[in-house]
Write an enzyme that holds these catalytic residues in place. Sequence first.
Site, PDB file in Angstrom:
ATOM      1  N   GLU A  68       0.843  -1.190   0.000  1.00  0.00           N
ATOM      2  CA  GLU A  68       0.000   0.000   0.000  1.00  0.00           C
ATOM      3  C   GLU A  68       0.880   1.241   0.000  1.00  0.00           C
ATOM      4  OE1 GLU A  68      -4.039  -1.790   2.097  1.00  0.00           O
ATOM      5  OE2 GLU A  68      -2.785  -0.408   3.226  1.00  0.00           O
ATOM      6  N   HIS A 110      -9.895   9.736   3.037  1.00  0.00           N
ATOM      7  CA  HIS A 110      -9.472   8.681   2.125  1.00  0.00           C
ATOM      8  C   HIS A 110      -9.718   9.164   0.703  1.00  0.00           C
ATOM      9  CE1 HIS A 110      -8.828   4.813   0.271  1.00  0.00           C
ATOM     10  NE2 HIS A 110      -8.458   4.322   1.439  1.00  0.00           N
ATOM     11  N   ARG A 169      -1.665   9.447   1.465  1.00  0.00           N
ATOM     12  CA  ARG A 169      -3.098   9.692   1.331  1.00  0.00           C
ATOM     13  C   ARG A 169      -3.463  11.165   1.292  1.00  0.00           C
ATOM     14  NH1 ARG A 169      -6.078   5.106   5.105  1.00  0.00           N
ATOM     15  NH2 ARG A 169      -5.716   3.355   3.677  1.00  0.00           N
ATOM     16  N   HIS A 199     -12.283   9.695   6.839  1.00  0.00           N
ATOM     17  CA  HIS A 199     -12.003   8.266   6.994  1.00  0.00           C
ATOM     18  C   HIS A 199     -11.394   7.894   8.342  1.00  0.00           C
ATOM     19  CE1 HIS A 199     -11.068   4.207   5.755  1.00  0.00           C
ATOM     20  NE2 HIS A 199      -9.775   4.389   5.961  1.00  0.00           N
ATOM     21  N   ARG A 228      -1.817   9.401   8.693  1.00  0.00           N
ATOM     22  CA  ARG A 228      -1.629   7.974   9.010  1.00  0.00           C
ATOM     23  C   ARG A 228      -1.100   7.194   7.810  1.00  0.00           C
ATOM     24  NH1 ARG A 228      -4.947   3.308   8.401  1.00  0.00           N
ATOM     25  NH2 ARG A 228      -6.709   4.559   7.684  1.00  0.00           N
ATOM     26  N   SER A 268      -3.714   1.392  11.267  1.00  0.00           N
ATOM     27  CA  SER A 268      -4.802   1.556  12.230  1.00  0.00           C
ATOM     28  C   SER A 268      -5.138   0.258  12.951  1.00  0.00           C
ATOM     29  CB  SER A 268      -6.048   2.119  11.538  1.00  0.00           C
ATOM     30  OG  SER A 268      -6.380   1.342  10.406  1.00  0.00           O
ATOM     31  N   LEU A 269      -5.294  -0.838  12.200  1.00  0.00           N
ATOM     32  CA  LEU A 269      -5.593  -2.117  12.855  1.00  0.00           C
ATOM     33  C   LEU A 269      -4.420  -2.572  13.718  1.00  0.00           C
ATOM     34  CD1 LEU A 269      -7.451  -4.131  10.050  1.00  0.00           C
ATOM     35  CD2 LEU A 269      -8.445  -3.003  12.054  1.00  0.00           C
TER      36      LEU A 269
END
Length: 514
Positions: free
Chosen positions: A119, A232, A277, A336, A371, A376-377
Amino acid sequence: MIDIAPREWWGRPVVVGGGVAGGVAALTLSARPVILLDPAPVGGEAASRWAQGGLAAAIGAEDSPEQHAKDTVAAGAGLCDAAAATRITAAGPAIVETLEHYGVRFDRDANGAIALGLEAAHAHRRILHVRDATGSALMQAIGGAIARAPTIRQLTGTALRIVATDGRVAGLIARLDDRVCFLPTSAVLLATGGIGGLWQSTTNPAGARGLGLALAARAGAALADLEFMQFHPTALAVGADPMPLISEAVRGEGAVLVDAEGIRFMADLPGRDLAPRDVLARAVFAQWAKGGKAALDVRHWPEGKFAGRFPNIHRVLASFGLDPARDPIPVRPAAHYHMGGIKVGPTGRTGIDGLWAAGEVACTGLHGANRLASNSLLEAAVCGKWAAEDMLGTDLPHVQPDAARGIDVPEHGGRQALAAARAVMDLYVGVVRNASGLATALETLDDLRRDAAGTNADDALSVALLIARAAARRPESIGAHWRSDAIPADRPPQHSESRWEQLDSNPPTRREGK
């Protein structure tokens, strides 16, 4: 009237929020009786369940937690806490083992190793995934583990107020069905998620409106970096509310961004379609702002690749009559993920004794002003576990069953004011901001908040006002906070702090002509 919870519940730690952070925390706390409070069973309304792309962890042979931390700090636009980034990324490989123990089955490659995706702004493939529904898979496994834990008491309801006396938590007031109930406890962990629902264009669940921020701030805790909301860049632009997300992993696999004429508008820019992002969100926003459109194009992919790699996204597109093999996928930015939140230390402690926070509601310093994708997870699982471990090691005072006496709780109402506020946030506190627009937002949000005082919307409107204030007080552009009238900073970026008492202070003055 506020009822007192059954005596057998008194003194139990209470986890508020059943997403990944709250679920992992509850399981870590389950060595002793614990209460898990959430609006829906097993995090059914949590944003965690909606996460598509995956969880970032440096487990590849050519990767390392040190490189992961370096990428995280680079994406954070100068506001990351480097120590927090080092600690949390170092914990990545171990938390993967914990999640697998709970029953998560990450995708595997042909050799049986965990498959790793790429990503934006990651130097290596390090995104662990379960097809394109990673969050749902995590929540299914965590929910199953919670259901098997006899010491976890699940309550379906909404937290209304944290009761604190002399700077220490004394309990929690919650609405359980139609009953308002006081849970006497000296330990509360907030894992309530984010704030995207405060914007009209969002990928978040409707309930993501800053409840945890309001609970903590009303109790006296400090909030940090509220102005940093990540938009996002590729939410599906088909008029849905909330907007379906087109995962960053789609671009990681080779999708490209095109304008209304099919021209790649990121082709000559640094990072191209895998730029950070905030950069992409502004580029996509600019296409729409000038009256054009933006779309993701995968028409060059081999037949069947999209449906095979992204079956859930493919089904969503089909439900709107879109076939990615034939149609460019219309996208635009949407609120987001919140990089700011309740100011916490390394183990999730706030400034209030007995109050912890973890996940998106907390500001650990990991994300800075922007971020890094799929962190995040990782943060939710790691910090949920750490906060719970800290709670287990803390001596808790005796409960005070009469501590809620005389406290007012909100009444139902305020829907129209909240709808109006969401439109204001889109217009003036969105991807691109300026002084005049922020001044309009402050004035309008303050009026809406006063009109809705004492209702369910009061907390959400108050949080929106605090966000607009923080944005107005930061004149420079940094990361996800972008101002068209930016004043060049004369020093390195500093963290901002917000408190509940600022709601009724004088707002920044309007600068005309902007």
